[in-house]
Enzyme design. Structure first.
Site, PDB file in Angstrom:
ATOM      1  N   LYS A  25       0.602  -1.421   0.064  1.00  0.00           N
ATOM      2  CA  LYS A  25       0.028   0.119   0.042  1.00  0.00           C
ATOM      3  C   LYS A  25       0.899   1.285  -0.133  1.00  0.00           C
ATOM      4  O   LYS A  25       0.224   2.344  -0.240  1.00  0.00           O
ATOM      5  CB  LYS A  25      -0.905  -0.005   1.179  1.00  0.00           C
ATOM      6  CG  LYS A  25      -1.971  -1.099   1.157  1.00  0.00           C
ATOM      7  CD  LYS A  25      -2.992  -0.816   0.197  1.00  0.00           C
ATOM      8  CE  LYS A  25      -4.069   0.464   0.452  1.00  0.00           C
ATOM      9  NZ  LYS A  25      -5.091   0.737  -0.421  1.00  0.00           N
TER      10      LYS A  25
ATOM     11  N   HIS B  34      15.825  13.440   1.760  1.00  0.00           N
ATOM     12  CA  HIS B  34      14.767  12.589   1.465  1.00  0.00           C
ATOM     13  C   HIS B  34      13.447  13.411   1.700  1.00  0.00           C
ATOM     14  O   HIS B  34      13.368  14.278   2.485  1.00  0.00           O
ATOM     15  CB  HIS B  34      14.844  11.410   2.323  1.00  0.00           C
ATOM     16  CG  HIS B  34      15.808  10.364   1.797  1.00  0.00           C
ATOM     17  ND1 HIS B  34      17.147  10.620   1.716  1.00  0.00           N
ATOM     18  CD2 HIS B  34      15.592   9.033   0.803  1.00  0.00           C
ATOM     19  CE1 HIS B  34      17.795   9.456   1.211  1.00  0.00           C
ATOM     20  NE2 HIS B  34      16.771   8.633   0.570  1.00  0.00           N
TER      21      HIS B  34
ATOM     22  N   LYS C 279      10.331   9.895   5.811  1.00  0.00           N
ATOM     23  CA  LYS C 279      11.233   8.899   5.940  1.00  0.00           C
ATOM     24  C   LYS C 279      11.418   8.761   7.458  1.00  0.00           C
ATOM     25  O   LYS C 279      11.778   9.627   8.210  1.00  0.00           O
ATOM     26  CB  LYS C 279      12.647   9.066   5.033  1.00  0.00           C
ATOM     27  CG  LYS C 279      13.554   8.150   5.332  1.00  0.00           C
ATOM     28  CD  LYS C 279      14.697   8.049   4.300  1.00  0.00           C
ATOM     29  CE  LYS C 279      15.974   7.300   4.354  1.00  0.00           C
ATOM     30  NZ  LYS C 279      15.390   5.764   4.121  1.00  0.00           N
TER      31      LYS C 279
END
Length: 255
Positions: free
Chosen positions: A11, A145, A149
């Site tokens: 997902k 990032h 994260k």
């Protein structure tokens, strides 16, 4: 004969990209997906599992894992226990966990891959940085990032630092008497190298390795603008691990 694939964490954004890649490759067959929070029993006519224990004894060849650091080790060991060659993009493994999984994969006679980064450009960046570190021991890493994260520094940054440490003269980067006026201002210390982590919305995955020398500098940079950049490496990993008999850490070992 198609390679039968299970995708854990289907997902998530990486999981969804992996599902689409597998579904469009005639050599691969997506036979099951796993997510503990999915309410439906099927996704595009593919069975959905909420508990990995229900996959024990399931017929599949490869377990692709894009879950979270909290469960990635247990998932990888479960895959090996049940005859699935793992291809793991989840980061956060300790060196001890990786060593243990390598040993267990040999005992199970199964291939496997844990890759901090599946983008071929990122793998090349790590190789280029390793070459440069032989001649430029003064180096710092900046990894950037998206703000969702969960681990810092990134697995790619750690892997880059590990590779450079193998060939680099071990020195402490920066002034011997430097003082941090705010704790952590100089970043994380890895064998004298500094690693800096940036987390911002709008980013995907980016890394700079900056080398300095008297009168010159060298900057290496890789950017992943879209998660599709990782799918070539995931595809390669799936097709290679079924031929192997041991888990490896890093996509470079399959190139």
């Amino acid at each position: 004969m198609s390679i039968r694939v299970i995708i854990a964490g289907f997902k998530g954004k990486m999981g969804q990209a992996a599902c689409q890649m597998v579904l469009t490759d005639p050599d691969l067959d997506l036979v099951a997906v796993l997510d503990p929070f999915e309410s439906e029993s099927e996704w595009q006519d593919i069975p959905v599992f909420k508990d990995k224990a229900d996959l024990a004894g399931f017929e599949a060849d490869v377990w692709v894992d894009f879950t979270t650091p909290a469960v990635a080790y247990e998932n990888t060991r479960f895959a090996l226990e049940n005859g699935f060659a793992p291809v793991v993009g989840t980061t956060g493994f300790t060196s001890e966990e990786i060593a243990e999984l390598k040993e267990f994969s040999r005992a199970q006679d199964l291939g496997g891959l844990i890759a901090p980064n599946f983008a071929l450009g990122a793998v090349l960046l790590m190789q280029f940085a390793t070459q440069a570190a032989k001649y430029f021991p003064n180096v710092e890493i900046i990894e950037l990032h998206h703000d969702k994260k969960k681990d810092a520094p990134s697995g790619t940054a750690i892997k880059t630092a590990e590779l450079m440490a193998e060939v680099r003269e071990s020195i402490q980067q920066g002034a011997a008497d430097e003082e941090e006026l705010i704790a952590g201002a100089r970043g994380a210390d890895f064998d004298g190298m500094r690693i800096h982590s940036v987390r911002l919305p709008g980013l995907v995955a980016h890394q700079e390795v900056i080398f300095g020398n008297q009168g010159e500098g060298l900057t290496l940079r890789h950017d992943s603008y879209d998660r599709i950049s990782f799918m070539t490496g995931v595809n390669l990993g799936i097709k290679e691990v079924v031929k192997r008999h041991e888990l490896v850490y890093g996509l470079e070992h399959l190139l």
